[in-house]
Design an enzyme around this catalytic site. Structure first.
Site, PDB file in Angstrom:
ATOM      1  N   GLY A 120      59.238 -58.717 -24.375  1.00 51.03           N
ATOM      2  CA  GLY A 120      58.322 -59.728 -23.853  1.00 51.03           C
ATOM      3  C   GLY A 120      57.074 -59.858 -24.703  1.00 51.03           C
ATOM      4  N   GLY A 134      52.738 -60.375 -25.514  1.00 48.02           N
ATOM      5  CA  GLY A 134      51.418 -59.908 -25.104  1.00 48.02           C
ATOM      6  C   GLY A 134      51.225 -58.397 -25.187  1.00 48.02           C
ATOM      7  N   CYS A 170      61.616 -53.007 -26.828  1.00 52.87           N
ATOM      8  CA  CYS A 170      60.394 -53.695 -27.298  1.00 52.87           C
ATOM      9  C   CYS A 170      59.219 -53.510 -26.331  1.00 52.87           C
ATOM     10  CB  CYS A 170      60.703 -55.166 -27.570  1.00 52.87           C
ATOM     11  SG  CYS A 170      59.499 -55.952 -28.673  1.00 52.87           S
ATOM     12  N   GLN A 212      57.317 -49.995 -24.867  1.00 46.57           N
ATOM     13  CA  GLN A 212      55.877 -49.715 -24.805  1.00 46.57           C
ATOM     14  C   GLN A 212      55.435 -49.379 -23.382  1.00 46.57           C
ATOM     15  OE1 GLN A 212      54.400 -53.376 -26.463  1.00 46.57           O
ATOM     16  NE2 GLN A 212      55.371 -52.999 -28.453  1.00 46.57           N
ATOM     17  N   ASN A 227      60.430 -57.745 -33.625  1.00 39.20           N
ATOM     18  CA  ASN A 227      59.476 -58.776 -33.246  1.00 39.20           C
ATOM     19  C   ASN A 227      58.440 -58.163 -32.315  1.00 39.20           C
ATOM     20  OD1 ASN A 227      58.064 -60.890 -32.130  1.00 39.20           O
ATOM     21  ND2 ASN A 227      59.722 -61.502 -30.783  1.00 39.20           N
ATOM     22  N   GLY A 241      53.953 -57.131 -32.036  1.00 40.54           N
ATOM     23  CA  GLY A 241      52.612 -57.048 -32.605  1.00 40.54           C
ATOM     24  C   GLY A 241      51.855 -55.829 -32.111  1.00 40.54           C
ATOM     25  N   HIS A 251      65.223 -54.766 -31.715  1.00 40.28           N
ATOM     26  CA  HIS A 251      66.105 -55.595 -30.892  1.00 40.28           C
ATOM     27  C   HIS A 251      67.583 -55.396 -31.221  1.00 40.28           C
ATOM     28  CE1 HIS A 251      63.175 -58.146 -28.727  1.00 40.28           C
ATOM     29  NE2 HIS A 251      62.409 -57.815 -29.737  1.00 40.28           N
ATOM     30  N   GLU A 295      70.082 -56.287 -29.579  1.00 41.79           N
ATOM     31  CA  GLU A 295      70.895 -57.431 -29.151  1.00 41.79           C
ATOM     32  C   GLU A 295      70.886 -58.572 -30.150  1.00 41.79           C
ATOM     33  OE1 GLU A 295      66.990 -58.928 -28.650  1.00 41.79           O
ATOM     34  OE2 GLU A 295      67.799 -56.970 -28.110  1.00 41.79           O
TER      35      GLU A 295
END
Length: 366
Positions: free
Chosen positions: A229, A231, A257, A261, A299, A301, A343, A345
């Site tokens: 997800g 943010g 991902c 976290q 992917n 940040g 990822h 998948e």
């Protein structure tokens, strides 16, 4: 659309730097954090990935749109990027299975894109100066006003975005007569994660981002999943509490991902915003348990603190990113819980990491 008729456009970065281009179609302005993806294919999957919500995507591949789009390849029900920045935008496409041009796809989803940008220079600038907020705009004579609007855009650090992309109501995916059941928390879930579970004889019930443990437990699942997800993971207090409850009861738990976290935060490990993140389909990861290398799709940040992970006696680091040695995977030593930062998948050619779903299935079976 003829090349001559296209309007001039700019990218204005938060530090005042300007890059020039041309509008692809839609006029106006689009705001977000500018980031770049180094993948050579899979642009539709990138644009519809909920993890990219609120971001202006600069693509490093020179040609974007040349193979059109196909509805089956959407990773969610809408385009999630704020806007696209590219070098060469292909208005025509050539692909036997394609069902739309990228231009029509963007018009349908009301997304702004600009092309003819020196993306090599832009990406080098972001790499050196870090990801930052930006605006892409056809209002090239209105710089001062754009600067004022840009100053009001919230920074990604501290920003909770899962609520913007999560399902509003629970839904099911897969065969209801499947052998196993998994409860998945949607904090930005991708369709291909659900497909990977369904083809492993798993029936999935997907829950909104702020669901309580009791709601997921009522499905009587054999395992639990925390999705990817957008943010900052830190504001996702409800998801962290959910993870703590699942871990406390030693139920099978897998995170990808953002979910990875959240599991780290549930174990007292802090997260931080990276300088410019990892986004691409050829990121090298080493599996420390097998000694094997994996080419992975990434992917994100944000990342988890490596030193705190190493010092946590309940956690073992299972994967590391070979470019910068950030934590790419971990597992709990005495609990049925593991997670990865990348990822598995996505499978952009290499299927190196798909075994992680088999690993989760083994946890669920046992």
């Amino acid at each position: 659309m003829s090349y001559q008729k296209r309007k001039k456009a700019i990218i204005l970065l938060a530090d005042g730097t300007i890059f020039h281009g041309k509008s692809v179609g839609k006029e106006g302005s689009a705001f977000g954090e500018v980031c770049f993806n180094t993948g050579t294919t899979g642009y539709q999957e990138i644009f519809t990935d909920p993890s990219y919500y609120g971001q202006l995507m600069a693509t490093t591949n020179a040609h974007i749109g040349n193979y059109g789009t196909l509805e089956l390849e959407d990773e969610s029900n809408s385009v999630k990027i704020s806007g696209l920045i590219c070098k060469n935008f292909s208005f025509d496409y050539s692909r036997a299975g394609g069902d739309s041009s990228l231009q029509n796809f963007f018009e349908k989803h009301n997304i702004m894109a600009i092309s003819d940008v020196d993306t090599r220079a832009l990406v080098s600038y972001i790499r050196d100066n870090g990801a930052m907020n930006a605006v892409i705009s056809t209002e090239v004579d209105n710089i001062e006003d754009l600067k004022k609007q840009l100053a009001e855009v919230p920074n990604m650090e501290g920003l909770e975005l899962a609520s913007q992309v999560s399902t509003k109501e629970p839904y099911y995916f897969g065969n209801e007569n499947a052998t196993y059941k998994v409860a998945a928390l949607d904090i930005g879930i991708k369709n291909n994660i659900l497909r990977n579970m369904a083809k492993r004889d798993i029936y999935v019930k997907v829950f909104p981002y702020n669901s309580k443990f009791e709601e997921l437990e009522a499905f009587q699942p054999d395992g639990y999943f925390l999705s990817n997800g957008p943010g900052d993971p830190e504001p996702l207090v409800e998801a962290q509490e959910l993870a703590k409850e699942i871990i406390k009861r030693n139920l099978p738990l897998f995170g990808i991902c953002l979910g990875h976290q959240v599991i780290a935060l549930a174990n007292g490990i802090s997260t931080y915003k990276m300088h410019h993140g990892h986004r691409g389909i050829n990121h090298p990861v080493k599996n420390l348990l097998t000694g094997k290398g994996e080419m992975t799709s990434q992917n994100h940040g944000f990342a988890i603190n490596r030193e705190e992970t190493e010092n946590n006696e309940d956690i073992e680091i299972t994967h590391v990113h070979l470019n910068d040695h950030t934590v790419a995977g971990m597992r709990m030593k005495h609990k049925n819980c593991f997670s990865v930062q990348y990822h598995p998948e996505a499978s952009p050619g290499p299927n190196d990491a798909s075994y992680l779903f088999d690993q989760f299935l083994e946890l669920v079976k046992n």
